[in-house]
Motif scaffolding. Structure first.
Motif, PDB file in Angstrom:
ATOM      1  N   TRP A   1     -29.655 -28.431  -6.557  1.00 14.23           N
ATOM      2  CA  TRP A   1     -30.839 -28.415  -6.820  1.00 14.23           C
ATOM      3  C   TRP A   1     -32.000 -26.774  -6.258  1.00 14.23           C
ATOM      4  O   TRP A   1     -31.572 -27.197  -5.080  1.00 14.23           O
ATOM      5  CB  TRP A   1     -32.209 -29.002  -7.612  1.00 14.23           C
ATOM      6  CG  TRP A   1     -32.202 -30.592  -8.712  1.00 14.23           C
ATOM      7  CD1 TRP A   1     -31.314 -31.548  -8.455  1.00 14.23           C
ATOM      8  CD2 TRP A   1     -31.515 -30.101  -9.274  1.00 14.23           C
ATOM      9  NE1 TRP A   1     -31.508 -32.137  -9.464  1.00 14.23           N
ATOM     10  CE2 TRP A   1     -31.458 -31.253 -10.417  1.00 14.23           C
ATOM     11  CE3 TRP A   1     -32.449 -28.951 -10.939  1.00 14.23           C
ATOM     12  CZ2 TRP A   1     -31.530 -31.314 -11.781  1.00 14.23           C
ATOM     13  CZ3 TRP A   1     -32.249 -29.232 -11.953  1.00 14.23           C
ATOM     14  CH2 TRP A   1     -31.740 -30.321 -12.229  1.00 14.23           C
TER      15      TRP A   1
ATOM     16  N   GLU B   1     -35.835 -25.631  -9.049  1.00 20.77           N
ATOM     17  CA  GLU B   1     -35.749 -26.041 -10.387  1.00 20.77           C
ATOM     18  C   GLU B   1     -34.537 -26.043 -10.764  1.00 20.77           C
ATOM     19  O   GLU B   1     -34.727 -25.930 -12.015  1.00 20.77           O
ATOM     20  CB  GLU B   1     -37.378 -26.232 -11.404  1.00 20.77           C
ATOM     21  CG  GLU B   1     -38.361 -26.762  -9.739  1.00 20.77           C
ATOM     22  CD  GLU B   1     -39.531 -27.196 -10.703  1.00 20.77           C
ATOM     23  OE1 GLU B   1     -39.760 -27.022 -11.657  1.00 20.77           O
ATOM     24  OE2 GLU B   1     -40.683 -27.137 -10.062  1.00 20.77           O
ATOM     25  N   LYS B   2     -33.435 -24.796 -10.470  1.00 18.45           N
ATOM     26  CA  LYS B   2     -32.382 -25.013 -11.132  1.00 18.45           C
ATOM     27  C   LYS B   2     -31.184 -25.168 -10.702  1.00 18.45           C
ATOM     28  O   LYS B   2     -31.159 -25.310  -9.416  1.00 18.45           O
ATOM     29  CB  LYS B   2     -32.228 -23.101 -10.582  1.00 18.45           C
ATOM     30  CG  LYS B   2     -31.303 -22.552 -12.224  1.00 18.45           C
ATOM     31  CD  LYS B   2     -31.596 -21.334 -12.660  1.00 18.45           C
ATOM     32  CE  LYS B   2     -30.286 -21.005 -13.311  1.00 18.45           C
ATOM     33  NZ  LYS B   2     -30.215 -19.387 -13.358  1.00 18.45           N
TER      34      LYS B   2
ATOM     35  N   LYS C   1     -28.121 -24.910  -9.503  1.00 23.28           N
ATOM     36  CA  LYS C   1     -26.776 -24.586  -8.942  1.00 23.28           C
ATOM     37  C   LYS C   1     -25.366 -25.131  -9.074  1.00 23.28           C
ATOM     38  O   LYS C   1     -25.524 -26.040  -8.275  1.00 23.28           O
ATOM     39  CB  LYS C   1     -26.484 -23.629  -7.651  1.00 23.28           C
ATOM     40  CG  LYS C   1     -28.348 -22.767  -7.981  1.00 23.28           C
ATOM     41  CD  LYS C   1     -28.052 -21.155  -8.209  1.00 23.28           C
ATOM     42  CE  LYS C   1     -29.161 -20.800  -8.434  1.00 23.28           C
ATOM     43  NZ  LYS C   1     -29.373 -20.008  -8.634  1.00 23.28           N
TER      44      LYS C   1
ATOM     45  N   SER D   1     -31.039 -31.988 -16.309  1.00 20.98           N
ATOM     46  CA  SER D   1     -31.877 -31.023 -15.842  1.00 20.98           C
ATOM     47  C   SER D   1     -32.763 -31.999 -15.250  1.00 20.98           C
ATOM     48  O   SER D   1     -32.481 -33.503 -14.389  1.00 20.98           O
ATOM     49  CB  SER D   1     -33.329 -31.707 -17.252  1.00 20.98           C
ATOM     50  OG  SER D   1     -32.877 -32.944 -17.995  1.00 20.98           O
TER      51      SER D   1
END
Length: 185
Positions: A122, A125-126, A128, A165
């Motif tokens: 993370w 909040e994405k 990778k 998520s």
């Protein structure tokens, strides 16, 4: 439980695939003579010639690779072959994507573009992730293989595939944690 493998007629090895080929009369005759010279059947001769070619045929002859780094089908056989179709497709996509059919490319794009199937981390909040032979979570591809095929065939929509998520279970970290390393508090 023992698995029974049917034996081929007149063969001590179990054969699982039969291939029909067309040869012009001249090549067929010469193949027959070459097989006789080695006291083999024509099929045994053809199989040995194929095995020999597989050992020396370069996989990535169309791709720019540094001199001397070309792999052959024989040298990569253990990477490319797997009993499960899902794992064969993953390996082919990562080793020789230029050899994939259009249908294989379509299935692969569903795997390649979905972070759920890849190791990563993370960042702000994405999720990778990076793509590579040692970065894919093969068990997850196996688990969702039928769904991936159904989406590729248009029988299901992409929402039937898992997504990453922060609310979902976090995937494995990109690098294994050393249990002896200090944990900052």
């Amino acid at each position: 439980m023992a698995i029974k493998v049917p034996k081929g007629s007149g063969s001590k090895l179990g054969r699982t695939e039969t291939v029909s080929i067309r040869l012009d009369p001249r090549l067929n005759y010469l193949c027959e003579l070459a097989a006789r010279s080695q006291r083999r059947t024509k099929s045994s001769f053809i199989e040995s010639m194929l095995a020999e070619q597989i050992q020396t045929l370069v996989i990535n002859k169309w791709r720019d690779v540094p001199y001397g780094e070309s792999e052959t089908f024989g040298s990569m056989a253990d990477v490319l072959w797997h009993v499960r179709e899902s794992q064969r497709l993953v390996s082919l996509a990562l080793v020789a994507p230029e050899l994939m059919t259009f249908e294989e490319q379509h299935v692969w794009s569903l795997i390649e573009e979905n972070g759920y199937f890849w190791l990563g981390r993370w960042e702000k909040e994405k999720w990778k992730y990076s793509i590579g032979l040692n970065k894919i979570i093969r068990e997850r591809v196996d688990e969702y293989w039928n769904d991936i095929l159904a989406v590729a065939a248009g029988e299901k929509n992409t929402e039937s595939l898992p997504v990453i998520s922060q609310k979902s279970a976090k995937p494995e970290p990109e690098e294994p944690q050393d249990i002896d390393s200090e944990i900052p508090f």
